[in-house]
Design a protein around this motif. Structure first.
Motif, PDB file in Angstrom:
ATOM      1  N   ASP A   1      -8.500 -17.191 -12.529  1.00  0.00           N
ATOM      2  CA  ASP A   1      -9.225 -16.669 -11.389  1.00  0.00           C
ATOM      3  C   ASP A   1      -8.838 -15.189 -11.306  1.00  0.00           C
ATOM      4  N   VAL A   2      -9.785 -14.337 -11.630  1.00  0.00           N
ATOM      5  CA  VAL A   2      -9.474 -12.908 -11.772  1.00  0.00           C
ATOM      6  C   VAL A   2      -9.770 -12.167 -10.479  1.00  0.00           C
ATOM      7  N   ILE A   3      -8.842 -11.357 -10.052  1.00  0.00           N
ATOM      8  CA  ILE A   3      -9.070 -10.493  -8.896  1.00  0.00           C
ATOM      9  C   ILE A   3      -8.943  -9.047  -9.359  1.00  0.00           C
ATOM     10  N   GLN A   4     -10.009  -8.315  -9.203  1.00  0.00           N
ATOM     11  CA  GLN A   4     -10.026  -6.924  -9.646  1.00  0.00           C
ATOM     12  C   GLN A   4      -9.526  -6.058  -8.493  1.00  0.00           C
ATOM     13  N   CYS A   5      -8.287  -5.631  -8.554  1.00  0.00           N
ATOM     14  CA  CYS A   5      -7.715  -4.801  -7.482  1.00  0.00           C
ATOM     15  C   CYS A   5      -8.153  -3.346  -7.628  1.00  0.00           C
ATOM     16  N   VAL A   6      -8.197  -2.868  -8.870  1.00  0.00           N
ATOM     17  CA  VAL A   6      -8.552  -1.467  -9.134  1.00  0.00           C
ATOM     18  C   VAL A   6      -9.703  -1.479 -10.138  1.00  0.00           C
ATOM     19  N   PRO A   7     -10.846  -0.897  -9.795  1.00  0.00           N
ATOM     20  CA  PRO A   7     -11.990  -0.922 -10.721  1.00  0.00           C
ATOM     21  C   PRO A   7     -11.661  -0.231 -12.048  1.00  0.00           C
ATOM     22  N   HIS A   8     -12.190  -0.793 -13.125  1.00  0.00           N
ATOM     23  CA  HIS A   8     -12.056  -0.206 -14.474  1.00  0.00           C
ATOM     24  C   HIS A   8     -10.601   0.106 -14.800  1.00  0.00           C
ATOM     25  N   TYR A   9      -9.714  -0.787 -14.446  1.00  0.00           N
ATOM     26  CA  TYR A   9      -8.274  -0.498 -14.596  1.00  0.00           C
ATOM     27  C   TYR A   9      -7.741  -0.836 -15.985  1.00  0.00           C
ATOM     28  N   ALA A  10      -7.950  -2.091 -16.431  1.00  0.00           N
ATOM     29  CA  ALA A  10      -7.291  -2.566 -17.658  1.00  0.00           C
ATOM     30  C   ALA A  10      -7.782  -1.789 -18.869  1.00  0.00           C
TER      31      ALA A  10
ATOM     32  N   VAL B   1      -5.971  -7.708 -11.678  1.00  0.00           N
ATOM     33  CA  VAL B   1      -6.208  -6.556 -12.549  1.00  0.00           C
ATOM     34  C   VAL B   1      -5.910  -5.289 -11.734  1.00  0.00           C
ATOM     35  N   GLY B   2      -4.882  -4.564 -12.148  1.00  0.00           N
ATOM     36  CA  GLY B   2      -4.412  -3.444 -11.322  1.00  0.00           C
ATOM     37  C   GLY B   2      -3.591  -3.943 -10.140  1.00  0.00           C
ATOM     38  N   GLY B   3      -2.975  -5.116 -10.286  1.00  0.00           N
ATOM     39  CA  GLY B   3      -2.151  -5.684  -9.206  1.00  0.00           C
ATOM     40  C   GLY B   3      -0.750  -5.074  -9.184  1.00  0.00           C
ATOM     41  N   LEU B   4      -0.092  -5.265  -8.066  1.00  0.00           N
ATOM     42  CA  LEU B   4       1.221  -4.654  -7.870  1.00  0.00           C
ATOM     43  C   LEU B   4       2.289  -5.739  -7.719  1.00  0.00           C
ATOM     44  N   VAL B   5       3.434  -5.525  -8.338  1.00  0.00           N
ATOM     45  CA  VAL B   5       4.620  -6.350  -8.043  1.00  0.00           C
ATOM     46  C   VAL B   5       5.663  -5.389  -7.503  1.00  0.00           C
ATOM     47  N   ARG B   6       6.130  -5.661  -6.302  1.00  0.00           N
ATOM     48  CA  ARG B   6       7.097  -4.768  -5.646  1.00  0.00           C
ATOM     49  C   ARG B   6       8.338  -5.595  -5.339  1.00  0.00           C
ATOM     50  N   TRP B   7       9.524  -5.069  -5.629  1.00  0.00           N
ATOM     51  CA  TRP B   7      10.750  -5.827  -5.364  1.00  0.00           C
ATOM     52  C   TRP B   7      11.791  -4.950  -4.714  1.00  0.00           C
TER      53      TRP B   7
ATOM     54  N   GLU C   1       9.072  -8.725  -3.297  1.00  0.00           N
ATOM     55  CA  GLU C   1       8.661  -8.630  -1.891  1.00  0.00           C
ATOM     56  C   GLU C   1       7.153  -8.697  -1.730  1.00  0.00           C
ATOM     57  N   GLN C   2       6.426  -8.331  -2.773  1.00  0.00           N
ATOM     58  CA  GLN C   2       4.968  -8.332  -2.665  1.00  0.00           C
ATOM     59  C   GLN C   2       4.356  -8.502  -4.049  1.00  0.00           C
ATOM     60  N   VAL C   3       3.297  -9.304  -4.124  1.00  0.00           N
ATOM     61  CA  VAL C   3       2.545  -9.476  -5.376  1.00  0.00           C
ATOM     62  C   VAL C   3       1.069  -9.518  -5.036  1.00  0.00           C
ATOM     63  N   GLY C   4       0.268  -8.808  -5.808  1.00  0.00           N
ATOM     64  CA  GLY C   4      -1.180  -8.888  -5.616  1.00  0.00           C
ATOM     65  C   GLY C   4      -1.796  -7.518  -5.495  1.00  0.00           C
ATOM     66  N   CYS C   5      -2.960  -7.464  -4.853  1.00  0.00           N
ATOM     67  CA  CYS C   5      -3.600  -6.166  -4.641  1.00  0.00           C
ATOM     68  C   CYS C   5      -2.896  -5.465  -3.489  1.00  0.00           C
ATOM     69  N   ALA C   6      -2.468  -4.251  -3.702  1.00  0.00           N
ATOM     70  CA  ALA C   6      -1.788  -3.506  -2.642  1.00  0.00           C
ATOM     71  C   ALA C   6      -1.894  -2.020  -2.946  1.00  0.00           C
ATOM     72  N   ASP C   7      -1.890  -1.233  -1.880  1.00  0.00           N
ATOM     73  CA  ASP C   7      -1.913   0.218  -2.070  1.00  0.00           C
ATOM     74  C   ASP C   7      -0.539   0.700  -2.508  1.00  0.00           C
ATOM     75  N   VAL C   8      -0.549   1.742  -3.295  1.00  0.00           N
ATOM     76  CA  VAL C   8       0.718   2.379  -3.680  1.00  0.00           C
ATOM     77  C   VAL C   8       1.141   3.275  -2.528  1.00  0.00           C
ATOM     78  N   LYS C   9       2.426   3.183  -2.158  1.00  0.00           N
ATOM     79  CA  LYS C   9       2.917   3.997  -1.038  1.00  0.00           C
ATOM     80  C   LYS C   9       3.156   5.428  -1.502  1.00  0.00           C
ATOM     81  N   THR C  10       3.086   6.345  -0.576  1.00  0.00           N
ATOM     82  CA  THR C  10       3.344   7.748  -0.899  1.00  0.00           C
ATOM     83  C   THR C  10       4.757   7.875  -1.458  1.00  0.00           C
TER      84      THR C  10
END
Ligand SMILES: [Zn+2]
Length: 468
Positions: free
Chosen positions: A23-32, A63-69, A76-85
């Motif tokens: 089951d594909v979730i495209q977090c960022v278009p044209h990423y891979a 696709v373009g997903g984030l893993v944050r620890w 602490e977080q997995v999936g589509c997420a914005d990158v923090k400043t």
């Protein structure tokens, strides 16, 4: 959620259609992007960081997903997420990032030995090879006593995506070793009945093999004879009599039949399956079809280099090459056998073998092959396709595709360059000081890239291993 384009089945995630099952979730278009190297952003010297990539979880490919620890190495977080400043981020569009594999059956102390010559005829049980002079001239198997060699064996497994090994030994700073050290969380018992087996059923009753209070791995039923079957029955009797409730896993359990498989399911007992080693020594292996029908959980293990695979991925490919009636094990099941099943077997479901909130950040980045289903992508990868490996959120291997990580996420001074070999990827092993000297050994390349001989894939006796 409207910024996410969510689809099932056919979706162009890498410029080509792929992913029939995920089951594909495209977090960022044209990423891979196949062949793209990682880039790094954010300020250095902060605790905790994140990876953006094509991230495989139990349910999705992000696709373009984030893993944050965090600094404790927990996700602490997995999936589509914005990158923090200013966030420290390793961005890898050319990788598929998956949970590290778990190998619950390895003997690290024998991992630098030479593979055995094939036995002259199929053996009946472990009692045969323990004494067979045609295999080692009447002596017992030689041990790899050096800590440096154990480190190189662990590195071999790390370089192919394994981040946890129950191997009755450990090297500091490399893989996770749940059964080693002073405070081991897992009991790992080899041949509890000795070389001579069970003398009688009384002999079984008197034993309190499973009296401990830890998840337990125990060698049992390695062979095709009646005594191997009796070992399994004895341990199931022990589990009932001692009311053991911690996870119990039988290592090998070749001599299982339908009634024993049903008892195993009823007592919540799983197995570690090492088909290459079994076929090499016995020309038979555990009846996987019977075990699957009974609902018994199966994990994969390499056993030892003398008769098994050099890496867990090699073992998975060997398992898949065993076909009966044209059927082979599915990619989904093989991946489970290397991740979620062994995690449950050592009481660490939710902590190992998956990328989920609260789990350890044990991860592997495999080079993306455009058009492949992500699990096929991983199972068809060789060690040259591994670009990064993390344990506890710390880099243990940095390959060419992720070389930007050096000095940004791990000091280059903590890393040692790998020697040129036929199989190991180009890059750096990090986080274990002892490796710097170990990698200079003249035998380092041979330990990292051992040559294993062919093993037949035709079952000569024993039960058919596949679901029909
Ligand atoms: Zn073993």
């Amino acid at each position: 959620m409207n910024r996410f384009v969510r689809t099932m089945a056919i979706l162009a995630w890498a410029g080509a259609s792929c992913c029939a099952k995920a089951d594909v979730i495209q977090c960022v278009p044209h990423y891979a992007k196949e062949g793209a190297k990682c880039s790094a952003t954010g300020a250095a010297n902060r605790s905790g960081w994140a990876i953006r990539s094509n991230v495989l979880t139990a349910e999705h490919l992000y696709v373009g997903g984030l893993v944050r620890w965090n600094s404790a190495g927990r996700i602490e977080q997995v999936g589509c997420a914005d990158v923090k400043t200013d966030e420290r981020l390793l961005d890898c569009p050319g990788e598929v990032v998956a949970p590290g594999f778990i190998n619950l059956h390895e003997h690290l102390n024998f991992g630098a030995d030479k593979p055995l010559p094939p036995p002259a005829h199929p053996l009946s049980s472990h009692r045969d090879w323990q004494d067979d002079p045609s295999l080692w001239g009447g002596k017992s198997a030689p041990w790899t006593l050096s800590g440096q060699l154990i480190g190189l064996v662990e590195l071999r497994h790390l370089l192919s995506g394994t981040t946890t090994i129950a191997g009755r030994a450990r090297a500091k700073g490399l893989t996770r070793n749940p059964d080693a050290g002073w405070f081991a969380s897992v009991a790992n018992i080899t041949f509890p009945f000795g070389k001579h087996g069970l003398a009688s059923s009384d002999h079984c009753r008197d034993r309190r093999i499973l009296s401990g209070k830890k998840p337990t791995l125990v060698h049992a039923g390695e062979g095709t004879d009646a005594e191997s079957r009796a070992e399994i029955a004895c341990l199931l009797d022990n589990r009932e009599a001692l009311a053991q409730s911690e996870p119990l896993t039988l290592v090998h359990a070749m001599a299982v039949d339908e009634p024993l498989a049903a008892r195993m399911k009823g007592l919540d007992v799983s197995i570690v399956w090492s088909p290459r080693s079994n076929m090499f020594l016995y020309a038979a292996t555990a009846p996987v079809d019977v075990l699957l029908r009974a609902g018994v959980s199966i994990s994969l293990g390499t056993d030892w280099l003398l008769s098994g695979s050099a890496t867990l991925l090699d073992e998975a490919r060997y398992a898949q090459s065993l076909s009966m009636n044209g059927k082979a094990l599915s990619d989904d099941l093989l991946m489970d056998m290397m991740t979620t099943h062994p995690a449950a077997a050592i009481g660490m479901r939710g902590q190992l073998g998956e990328l989920s909130v609260g789990a350890y950040a044990d991860m592997v980045g495999f080079k993306l092959h455009e058009g492949d289903d992500p699990k096929r992508n991983i199972l068809s990868s060789d060690t040259h396709d591994v670009s990064l490996v993390l344990v506890d959120g710390k880099l243990k291997f940095v390959g060419e595709g992720a070389s930007v990580a050096l000095d940004t996420f791990v000091p280059k001074s903590d890393c040692a360059v790998l020697p040129e070999t036929k199989c190991a990827p180009n890059g750096y092993a990090c986080g274990a000081r002892s490796l710097k000297r170990a990698l200079k050994r003249p035998d380092a390349a041979e330990v990292l890239c051992p040559v294993t001989g062919p093993v037949n894939t035709k079952l000569q006796f024993g039960a058919a291993p596949f679901p029909s």
